[in-house]
Design a protein around this motif. Structure first.
Motif, PDB file in Angstrom:
ATOM      1  N   TRP A 144      34.072  42.163  42.865  1.00  0.00           N
ATOM      2  CA  TRP A 144      32.921  41.267  42.727  1.00  0.00           C
ATOM      3  C   TRP A 144      33.013  40.404  41.465  1.00  0.00           C
ATOM      4  O   TRP A 144      32.586  39.262  41.468  1.00  0.00           O
ATOM      5  CB  TRP A 144      31.616  42.058  42.698  1.00  0.00           C
ATOM      6  N   HIS A 145      33.556  40.961  40.403  1.00  0.00           N
ATOM      7  CA  HIS A 145      33.577  40.259  39.115  1.00  0.00           C
ATOM      8  C   HIS A 145      34.949  39.676  38.777  1.00  0.00           C
ATOM      9  O   HIS A 145      35.173  39.233  37.662  1.00  0.00           O
ATOM     10  CB  HIS A 145      33.096  41.199  38.000  1.00  0.00           C
ATOM     11  N   ARG A 146      35.843  39.655  39.741  1.00  0.00           N
ATOM     12  CA  ARG A 146      37.156  39.048  39.520  1.00  0.00           C
ATOM     13  C   ARG A 146      37.103  37.563  39.843  1.00  0.00           C
ATOM     14  O   ARG A 146      36.419  37.152  40.764  1.00  0.00           O
ATOM     15  CB  ARG A 146      38.206  39.737  40.396  1.00  0.00           C
TER      16      ARG A 146
ATOM     17  N   ALA B  19      32.876  36.060  42.632  1.00  0.00           N
ATOM     18  CA  ALA B  19      31.902  36.190  43.719  1.00  0.00           C
ATOM     19  C   ALA B  19      30.535  36.542  43.141  1.00  0.00           C
ATOM     20  O   ALA B  19      29.511  36.022  43.592  1.00  0.00           O
ATOM     21  CB  ALA B  19      32.358  37.251  44.715  1.00  0.00           C
ATOM     22  N   ALA B  20      30.504  37.391  42.115  1.00  0.00           N
ATOM     23  CA  ALA B  20      29.241  37.787  41.486  1.00  0.00           C
ATOM     24  C   ALA B  20      28.498  36.578  40.937  1.00  0.00           C
ATOM     25  O   ALA B  20      27.290  36.416  41.153  1.00  0.00           O
ATOM     26  CB  ALA B  20      29.502  38.805  40.378  1.00  0.00           C
ATOM     27  N   VAL B  21      29.205  35.731  40.215  1.00  0.00           N
ATOM     28  CA  VAL B  21      28.577  34.546  39.621  1.00  0.00           C
ATOM     29  C   VAL B  21      28.051  33.621  40.717  1.00  0.00           C
ATOM     30  O   VAL B  21      26.932  33.099  40.618  1.00  0.00           O
ATOM     31  CB  VAL B  21      29.553  33.823  38.674  1.00  0.00           C
ATOM     32  N   LEU B  22      28.831  33.414  41.766  1.00  0.00           N
ATOM     33  CA  LEU B  22      28.370  32.547  42.850  1.00  0.00           C
ATOM     34  C   LEU B  22      27.130  33.113  43.530  1.00  0.00           C
ATOM     35  O   LEU B  22      26.196  32.376  43.852  1.00  0.00           O
ATOM     36  CB  LEU B  22      29.492  32.317  43.862  1.00  0.00           C
ATOM     37  N   VAL B  23      27.092  34.417  43.725  1.00  0.00           N
ATOM     38  CA  VAL B  23      25.922  35.053  44.327  1.00  0.00           C
ATOM     39  C   VAL B  23      24.708  34.884  43.421  1.00  0.00           C
ATOM     40  O   VAL B  23      23.617  34.518  43.879  1.00  0.00           O
ATOM     41  CB  VAL B  23      26.204  36.536  44.639  1.00  0.00           C
TER      42      VAL B  23
ATOM     43  N   CYS C 159      20.533  40.765  45.527  1.00  0.00           N
ATOM     44  CA  CYS C 159      20.286  39.408  45.024  1.00  0.00           C
ATOM     45  C   CYS C 159      20.610  38.379  46.110  1.00  0.00           C
ATOM     46  O   CYS C 159      19.839  37.441  46.362  1.00  0.00           O
ATOM     47  CB  CYS C 159      21.152  39.213  43.780  1.00  0.00           C
ATOM     48  N   TRP C 160      21.763  38.550  46.762  1.00  0.00           N
ATOM     49  CA  TRP C 160      22.189  37.683  47.862  1.00  0.00           C
ATOM     50  C   TRP C 160      21.155  37.692  48.988  1.00  0.00           C
ATOM     51  O   TRP C 160      20.707  36.640  49.444  1.00  0.00           O
ATOM     52  CB  TRP C 160      23.548  38.182  48.364  1.00  0.00           C
TER      53      TRP C 160
END
Length: 192
Positions: A35-37, A46-50, A98-99
Motif C-alpha cells: 500500500w505504501h510502496r 496506492a495509499a496516497v492516492l486513496v 477511507c476508500w
C-alpha cells in the motif's frame, strides 16, 4: 432536455461505479506491505492516492449527499489537502475504509442530484461551476487516479497480476461471447 439530463446522470453513475469497481479489483491485489510502496522517488503510492481521492470526494460532494445546496463550497476550509499526500499514516484496513467512505460520499451525492441541478451553480475554491461541469471535472480526476492505482498495482504484482479486462489473446472469444449474449437477449426463443 430533461431526458438528456436523466440519461447523463444515469450514465455517469454507471460509469463511475465501473471506475470504482476497477479500483476495488486493483486494490484487492495489494499485499499489506504494498500500500505504501511507490514506483519512483516523488511518486504516489496506492495509499496516497486513496487518501487524496477520499479527501477530494468528501470536500467536493460531502455537502451534497442530501441533494443540491446553492451555498455549497466544494473546497471547505476544514480540508487539509496537503495531509492527503503524507505517506504512512494509515494501515491497509484504514485505507480500505477511507476508500469505501469516499466513494460512498460521491455516489450518494450523485444519487441525489436531479436533472434540474445540472445547470445550477456550486463553487470550488470560490470559483463558480455548473454542477454538470463539476461532475465532469471529477469524472476525469477520479478516473485518472484510479488508472494510476491500476498501474501501480500491476507493476508491483508483476507476473502475479490478475488482469482486470479481457486477457491477452482472448479478444476474439470475448467478442463472440458478448455477441452470443446479445443475440440471446434479442431472440429469447433461440435454442442454440
Amino acid at each position: 432536455m430533461t431526458a438528456v439530463a436523466e440519461l447523463y446522470l444515469r450514465d455517469v453513475r454507471e460509469r463511475m461505479a465501473e471506475i470504482r469497481h476497477l479500483g476495488d479489483r486493483a486494490l484487492s491485489q495489494l499485499g499489506d506491505g504494498d500500500w505504501h510502496r511507490y514506483l519512483a522517488d516523488g511518486g504516489n503510492s496506492a495509499a496516497v492516492l486513496v487518501q487524496h481521492l477520499s479527501g477530494n470526494m468528501h470536500a467536493r460532494w460531502g455537502g451534497l449527499r442530501g441533494g443540491y445546496r446553492p451555498d455549497h463550497e466544494g473546497e471547505p476550509a476544514s480540508r487539509d489537502r496537503d495531509a492527503e499526500f503524507e505517506e504512512g499514516r494509515l494501515s491497509p484496513a484504514e485505507l480500505q475504509a477511507c476508500w469505501d467512505e469516499g466513494w460512498a460520499v460521491f455516489e450518494g451525492a450523485l444519487e441525489h442530484l436531479t436533472p434540474e441541478d445540472l445547470t445550477r451553480t456550486l463553487t470550488i475554491r470560490g470559483e463558480p461551476h455548473t454542477v454538470l461541469s463539476a461532475i465532469q471535472r471529477q469524472v476525469a480526476h477520479y478516473s485518472g487516479h484510479v488508472y494510476q492505482l491500476v498501474l501501480i498495482v500491476k507493476t508491483l504484482r508483476g507476473d502475479q497480476w490478475q488482469t482486470l479486462s479481457i486477457p491477452r489473446g482472448e479478444s476474439v472469444a470475448y467478442t463472440a461471447e458478448v455477441q452470443a449474449a446479445q443475440a440471446a437477449i434479442s431472440d429469447p426463443h433461440d435454442q442454440r
